[in-house]
Design a protein around this motif. Sequence first.
Motif, mmCIF file in Angstrom:
data_model
loop_
_atom_site.group_PDB
_atom_site.id
_atom_site.type_symbol
_atom_site.label_atom_id
_atom_site.label_comp_id
_atom_site.label_asym_id
_atom_site.label_seq_id
_atom_site.Cartn_x
_atom_site.Cartn_y
_atom_site.Cartn_z
ATOM 1 N N UNK A 1 0.866 -1.182 0.000
ATOM 2 C CA UNK A 1 0.000 0.000 0.000
ATOM 3 C C UNK A 1 0.909 1.240 0.000
ATOM 4 N N UNK A 2 0.308 2.430 0.036
ATOM 5 C CA UNK A 2 1.065 3.688 -0.078
ATOM 6 C C UNK A 2 2.043 3.839 1.096
ATOM 7 N N UNK A 3 1.559 3.601 2.313
ATOM 8 C CA UNK A 3 2.449 3.784 3.469
ATOM 9 C C UNK A 3 3.594 2.768 3.419
ATOM 10 N N UNK A 4 3.275 1.574 2.918
ATOM 11 C CA UNK A 4 4.314 0.543 2.783
ATOM 12 C C UNK A 4 5.385 0.985 1.781
ATOM 13 N N UNK A 5 4.978 1.742 0.764
ATOM 14 C CA UNK A 5 5.965 2.226 -0.220
ATOM 15 C C UNK A 5 7.020 3.102 0.460
ATOM 16 N N UNK A 6 6.618 3.885 1.465
ATOM 17 C CA UNK A 6 7.601 4.644 2.255
ATOM 18 C C UNK A 6 8.367 3.705 3.189
ATOM 19 N N UNK A 7 7.637 2.796 3.798
ATOM 20 C CA UNK A 7 8.243 1.934 4.823
ATOM 21 C C UNK A 7 9.352 1.069 4.236
ATOM 22 N N UNK A 8 9.127 0.507 3.045
ATOM 23 C CA UNK A 8 10.162 -0.377 2.481
ATOM 24 C C UNK A 8 11.401 0.417 2.040
#
Length: 421
Positions: free
Chosen positions: A240-247
């Motif tokens: 998801x979008x937040x995961x795109x930052x997290x990874x």
Amino acid sequence: MKAIKGNIIFTILPQKFEVFENSYLLIENGKVKSIERHLNEESFDYEIIDYKDNLIIPSFVDLHLHAVQYANIGIGMDLPLLPWLEKYTYPEEQKFGNLEYAKKVFKFLIRDLYDFGTLRSCIFSSLHKDATILLMKMMDERGLSAYIGKTNMDRNSNENLFENTRDSLKWTIDILDEIPKFSSRIRPIITPRFIPSCSDELLIKLGQIAEDRDIAVQSHLNENLSEIEWVRKLVPESKNYLDAYDIRGLVRRLNTIMAHAIYNTDDELELMKKESVFIAHCPSSNMNLTSGIMKAKKMLEMGINIGLGSDISAGDSLKMNDIIVDAIKASKLLSLFTHDESDTLSIEEAFYMSTRGGGKFFGNCGSFEYGSFFDALVIDDSSYNLKPDASITERLEMFIYRGDDRNIIDRYLEGRSLKTE
Ligand code: GUN
Ligand code: FE
């Protein structure tokens, strides 16, 4: 040591005002030591400042705004996010290569932050290094506290507002090296504009810088449906979008602000909670760009950290009173559409977000509980208060809905009046 007397009102939790009528706030080393109805003998060495019948409230915290869009307020309210950025926002931001122009705009912004009682804020500058350092110095000179970030953006902009990956990283590091030379109030923050503006390499290296130097991060999240679709295509491996930052290492525990967060999946809400991400709720901006309505009440109840953001210039007012009112009105419209009255924000919750909610990002700020920094506004409401028997809570409500900078007669940051600066 100071004893500051007046009608004290603040929040510790979102649901409830704490009220101390006609009482003393005892301040030591810039922090609240206690609140007393009467002064006892050992308090006699305090300098007493008596504000009589006036209100004493925590000063406001703006968790998300773009300093370099201040001249654009009111212009370009006809488009949604992505075309709005291209048509109105990028052409304005490119002007900040010119320091004379930058100085003029920042002067107006800082005057208004001070006047409206927003003494702490989290700010996006433009991609320009020199304008960003200038903003830091000017904010510091006025005695205001802020996180300020040079915006990183190495793709999907236009030829006049562009940086390559190497320059973006170099300028970011140059600024980090510059700050400790002049300021204690101004803190750096890593500021990737949003996923569509930043290459994978840039995001990963910014994540490394944040980790190596223990620096906070701010960006945008789940603001607009077309934006979310674009992010899905750009980072297909993300959940998801937040995961795109997290990874990419850009979700840092207790040290990350994401603005907007309107369209969140359950997984994203879980991650926000787990990593104590701060959400900047920007109701005025969300209405102006027809972005949507964030479910602020439900997210607060889940225990997610939320502060308010003006999001200038998608937001049309820097004045926190207006943003508090917009948050409440937007939540009422949401409850109409969801047929769920429990989506409605109370004045307590909206005021909490504008003070304590955002203040937590700065440490123990935004409240007057024991040990918090004494950041405060003194409100003289005599110019409009026609109700001699109004309660302290009602007087705060009236200030939010009808008061303005003319009613703020003193401002304190960390125990010091800013009047003398
Ligand atoms: N997303 C990326 N950049 C921006 C911006 O400048 N304003 C808003 N509201 N959203 C953004
Ligand atoms: Fe924004």
